[in-house]
Design a protein around this motif. Structure first.
Motif, PDB file in Angstrom:
ATOM      1  N   SER A   1       0.828  -1.209   0.000  1.00 56.80           N
ATOM      2  CA  SER A   1       0.000   0.000   0.000  1.00 56.80           C
ATOM      3  C   SER A   1       0.858   1.252   0.000  1.00 56.80           C
ATOM      4  O   SER A   1       0.578   2.216  -0.717  1.00 56.80           O
ATOM      5  CB  SER A   1      -0.914   0.018   1.225  1.00 56.80           C
ATOM      6  N   VAL A   2       1.907   1.255   0.794  1.00 50.62           N
ATOM      7  CA  VAL A   2       2.771   2.426   0.875  1.00 50.62           C
ATOM      8  C   VAL A   2       3.572   2.607  -0.418  1.00 50.62           C
ATOM      9  O   VAL A   2       3.748   3.720  -0.911  1.00 50.62           O
ATOM     10  CB  VAL A   2       3.704   2.307   2.104  1.00 50.62           C
TER      11      VAL A   2
ATOM     12  N   PHE B   1      -2.947   0.431  -4.971  1.00 50.90           N
ATOM     13  CA  PHE B   1      -3.286  -0.476  -3.876  1.00 50.90           C
ATOM     14  C   PHE B   1      -4.796  -0.648  -3.705  1.00 50.90           C
ATOM     15  O   PHE B   1      -5.253  -1.677  -3.228  1.00 50.90           O
ATOM     16  CB  PHE B   1      -2.617  -0.040  -2.563  1.00 50.90           C
TER      17      PHE B   1
ATOM     18  N   ASN C   1       2.772   1.607  -3.468  1.00 52.12           N
ATOM     19  CA  ASN C   1       1.963   1.774  -4.679  1.00 52.12           C
ATOM     20  C   ASN C   1       0.872   2.811  -4.485  1.00 52.12           C
ATOM     21  O   ASN C   1      -0.306   2.568  -4.719  1.00 52.12           O
ATOM     22  CB  ASN C   1       1.344   0.429  -5.085  1.00 52.12           C
ATOM     23  N   ARG C   2       1.270   4.003  -4.103  1.00 49.16           N
ATOM     24  CA  ARG C   2       0.307   5.077  -3.885  1.00 49.16           C
ATOM     25  C   ARG C   2       0.032   5.880  -5.142  1.00 49.16           C
ATOM     26  O   ARG C   2      -0.891   6.688  -5.165  1.00 49.16           O
ATOM     27  CB  ARG C   2       0.801   6.017  -2.800  1.00 49.16           C
ATOM     28  N   GLN C   3       0.802   5.673  -6.195  1.00 45.20           N
ATOM     29  CA  GLN C   3       0.598   6.458  -7.405  1.00 45.20           C
ATOM     30  C   GLN C   3      -0.735   6.088  -8.066  1.00 45.20           C
ATOM     31  O   GLN C   3      -1.178   4.964  -7.997  1.00 45.20           O
ATOM     32  CB  GLN C   3       1.766   6.303  -8.395  1.00 45.20           C
ATOM     33  N   THR C   4      -1.335   7.069  -8.686  1.00 40.23           N
ATOM     34  CA  THR C   4      -2.630   6.888  -9.329  1.00 40.23           C
ATOM     35  C   THR C   4      -2.459   6.177 -10.667  1.00 40.23           C
ATOM     36  O   THR C   4      -1.586   6.530 -11.464  1.00 40.23           O
ATOM     37  CB  THR C   4      -3.316   8.240  -9.546  1.00 40.23           C
TER      38      THR C   4
ATOM     39  N   PRO D   1      -5.471   4.991  -6.663  1.00 35.42           N
ATOM     40  CA  PRO D   1      -4.152   4.435  -6.339  1.00 35.42           C
ATOM     41  C   PRO D   1      -4.138   2.916  -6.605  1.00 35.42           C
ATOM     42  O   PRO D   1      -5.158   2.235  -6.474  1.00 35.42           O
ATOM     43  CB  PRO D   1      -3.989   4.726  -4.848  1.00 35.42           C
TER      44      PRO D   1
END
Length: 119
Positions: free
Chosen positions: A22-23, A50, A25-28, A48
Motif C-alpha cells: 500500500s505504501v 493499492f 503503490n500510492r501512485q494513481t 491508487p
C-alpha cells in the motif's frame, strides 16, 4: 493455542506485506474497462494502485468463499438430515422409556401378604 500461534505466524507477515504494498503503490493508475478505447472516461476508473489490489483481493476472497459454500452444500444437507434423524430417534427412545416405565408401574405385583406369626 496452537491454532492461534499458526494464525499469527501467517497473518502478521501477510499484513506487513499488504501494508508495504500500500505504501509503495500510492501512485494513481487508470483501470480501463473498454479494451478498444482505453482513454474512454465512462469506462475507466482512476485510483491508487493499492485500491485495485485490495479490491481484487476482496473479490477473490468473496468468489472463493461462495464457491466453497456452494460446493459444501451437500455436506450441510446431509448433516441437517442426520441431525433431524437423531432428534427423531432420541424422541422415540424417550417415548419407549416412558412406555416401559408406565408398564413397569402398572404391572407391579402387590407385595406378598405377611403370614401370621407362628407360635
Amino acid at each position: 493455542m496452537f491454532k492461534r500461534i499458526i494464525t499469527l505466524v501467517i497473518l502478521v507477515p501477510v499484513a506487513i506485506v499488504l501494508i508495504l504494498l500500500s505504501v509503495a503503490n500510492r501512485q494513481t493508475v487508470t483501470l480501463a474497462f473498454n479494451p478498444f478505447e482505453p482513454s474512454d472516461p465512462v469506462l475507466s476508473q482512476s485510483a491508487p494502485l493499492f485500491v485495485f489490489l485490495f479490491a481484487a483481493l476482496m473479490l477473490g476472497m468473496i468468489i472463493g468463499s461462495l464457491a466453497t459454500w456452494f460446493n459444501q452444500g451437500k455436506h450441510r444437507s446431509r448433516a441437517r438430515n442426520k441431525a433431524q434423524e437423531a432428534v427423531k430417534w432420541h424422541s422415540e427412545a424417550d417415548r419407549q422409556k416412558a412406555k416401559a416405565t408406565e408398564l413397569a408401574r402398572s404391572s407391579t405385583l402387590p407385595p406378598p401378604a405377611e403370614s401370621a406369626p407362628r407360635g
